[in-house]
Design a protein around this motif. Structure first.
Motif: not given
Length: 115
Positions: A69-98
């Motif tokens: 895995i690759a990570y940002n040395p200036l912000a180590p919590q940023e990594n190559s796997k979660t940077a590409a994660t799509p919008v979560t189903k919770t967000s889509l559900f919230a958009i649908g409800v609203i």
């Protein structure tokens, strides 16, 4: 002038959990579940600290397995796997409800105007 881009560093991440998820959240938002996938939780060490993340995969990855895995040395919590994660189903559900609430209010406003 843009600051120079700092290259991300690579380390090994370890799978901490692998759970099967059927596209139930997508069924609520769009009517038809479209995907079957695994939610992979992982951890990695950077700058003496442990960081965690999650991503989805079409294939099972065994708990305890490692992967690069690759990570940002200036912000180590940023990594190559979660940077590409799509919008979560919770967000889509919230958009649908609203969206449903807004459309209902518009419909009620139109009905009141017709009286």
């Amino acid at each position: 002038m843009k600051p120079p881009k700092i290259p991300w560093l690579e380390t090994q991440a370890k799978v901490t959990a692998c759970k099967y998820e059927f596209g139930a959240g997508q069924a609520l938002a769009f009517g038809i579940p479209r995907s079957k996938h695994f939610r992979i939780a992982f951890s990695y060490r950077a700058h003496g600290q442990t960081y965690t993340g999650e991503f989805t995969s079409p294939t099972y990855i065994e708990q305890g397995a490692t992967f690069p895995i690759a990570y940002n040395p200036l912000a180590p919590q940023e990594n190559s796997k979660t940077a590409a994660t799509p919008v979560t189903k919770t967000s889509l559900f919230a958009i649908g409800v609203i969206g449903s609430i807004v459309l209902s209010l518009l419909w009620l406003a139109l009905l009141r105007g017709c009286s």
